[in-house]
Scaffold this active site. Sequence first.
Site, PDB file in Angstrom:
ATOM      1  N   HIS A  72       0.433  -1.165  -0.084  1.00  0.00           N
ATOM      2  CA  HIS A  72      -0.183   0.303  -0.185  1.00  0.00           C
ATOM      3  C   HIS A  72       0.842   1.405   0.110  1.00  0.00           C
ATOM      4  CE1 HIS A  72      -4.058  -1.371   1.355  1.00  0.00           C
ATOM      5  NE2 HIS A  72      -3.618  -2.114   0.199  1.00  0.00           N
ATOM      6  N   TYR A 200     -10.185   4.854   6.621  1.00  0.00           N
ATOM      7  CA  TYR A 200     -10.712   5.953   8.732  1.00  0.00           C
ATOM      8  C   TYR A 200     -11.877   7.143   8.380  1.00  0.00           C
ATOM      9  CZ  TYR A 200      -6.123   3.670  10.008  1.00  0.00           C
ATOM     10  OH  TYR A 200      -4.924   2.006  10.718  1.00  0.00           O
ATOM     11  N   PRO A 292      -6.030   0.450  18.013  1.00  0.00           N
ATOM     12  CA  PRO A 292      -5.230   0.009  16.510  1.00  0.00           C
ATOM     13  C   PRO A 292      -5.543   0.333  15.510  1.00  0.00           C
ATOM     14  CG  PRO A 292      -8.162  -0.782  17.043  1.00  0.00           C
ATOM     15  CD  PRO A 292      -7.503  -0.409  18.088  1.00  0.00           C
ATOM     16  N   LYS A 296       0.388  -0.068  15.362  1.00  0.00           N
ATOM     17  CA  LYS A 296       0.678  -0.488  15.357  1.00  0.00           C
ATOM     18  C   LYS A 296       0.789  -0.832  16.594  1.00  0.00           C
ATOM     19  CE  LYS A 296       2.017   3.524  13.669  1.00  0.00           C
ATOM     20  NZ  LYS A 296       3.470   3.313  12.323  1.00  0.00           N
ATOM     21  N   TYR A 384       2.605   6.267  10.145  1.00  0.00           N
ATOM     22  CA  TYR A 384       2.057   5.128   9.348  1.00  0.00           C
ATOM     23  C   TYR A 384       3.200   4.653   8.675  1.00  0.00           C
ATOM     24  CZ  TYR A 384      -1.855   2.893   8.410  1.00  0.00           C
ATOM     25  OH  TYR A 384      -3.749   1.927   8.305  1.00  0.00           O
TER      26      TYR A 384
END
Length: 389
Positions: A72, A200, A292, A296, A384
């Site tokens: 990704h 998200y 979550p 991580k 990220y």
Amino acid sequence: MKTQVCIIGAGPAGLLLGHLLRAEGVDCVVLERQTPDYVLGRIRAGVLETITVSLMERLGLDARMKAEGLWHDGVNLADGERLIHIDMADLVGNRVMVYGQTELTRDLMDAAPERDLEVIYEAADVALHDVESDAPYVTYTSDGTQHRIDARFIAGCDGFHGPSRKAIPASVGQEFERVYPFGWLGILADVPPCNHELIYANHERGFALASMRSNTRSRYYVDVPLTDKVEDWSDDRLWDELAIRLGPDAAAHITRGPAIEKSIAPLRSFVFAPMRHGSLLLCGDSAHIVPPTGAKGLNLAASDVHYAAAALTGFFNKSSNEGIVAYSDTALARVWKSERFSWTLTKLMHRFPEDGPFERAMQVAELDYIATSRAAQTSIAENYVGLPV
């Protein structure tokens, strides 16, 4: 039985540490309370940072991950009106791998016999002894018989509820905790994902996440009150709610299907310090928990294992105690930064019950800033994909 390192827990952290130690010629034994099938039945994370991918590459156990995993280059934040794309590849020149924790654990588990990594499953009543000394030992029960393993070091990779952290006296350790007022209701289904990257979403009805384990298996979440039960949510109700919270563009591409697994996970931020006491080193969830939101948990465990493996191999192969002494401070420095990112992203993307108009206005302003600032997007991308180890 005698060994150099006794590892408690055969989840990904324990198995990864065991493989890294065996690759450097360090003797170790892994103890696991559950059966192999139970360990593989845990439905967990699926986004792998650079550190986790690199450790699998280092071990030569990355073939299936590279064949079946999904690279990704970006991630998306939705605010109800737009999709804010964080192009990690462009911003920081890095990316993440989507590959289920179950599959990574299976790879480590399957390779154990040929790599001479001994794993003892169904080890009941595990107890740690004399961890302050240079001669700690572990006792456990198997088939009604008590066994003892003498070691130079013990690595506690046994999760939040395991015995390892409890072996550190309360007078030595300190706990930092934030319990969140909601849980994540998740559904796993054999349907194609609604987007090629994670979304998200912050919606007036609550948080939602669209993620995946493969091109044919999707993982979705919504946040729900802690009083909710799985039985309150039929598959149809959950799919309807996801379509609303993720927005019309994502909803148009949602494929519905029966749940393979459905559960509610409470959210907390938790850190225990120090992560080493005497001859005991803590790794992963035994020392810290993250919500979550930032993906991580598994990756923090991998960075702990990276530091622990270097410290232990340095001790046994180079007669150096420097890594052991520095382990807790080194690991915690990265833990706290990851805790910060996970907490910040959780605050940004969820509607907290105690929040009022001011807090909501701050979320809107922050999301608008992220949408229009390359610097803000770079900060998110950097965190990220995973901070350096």
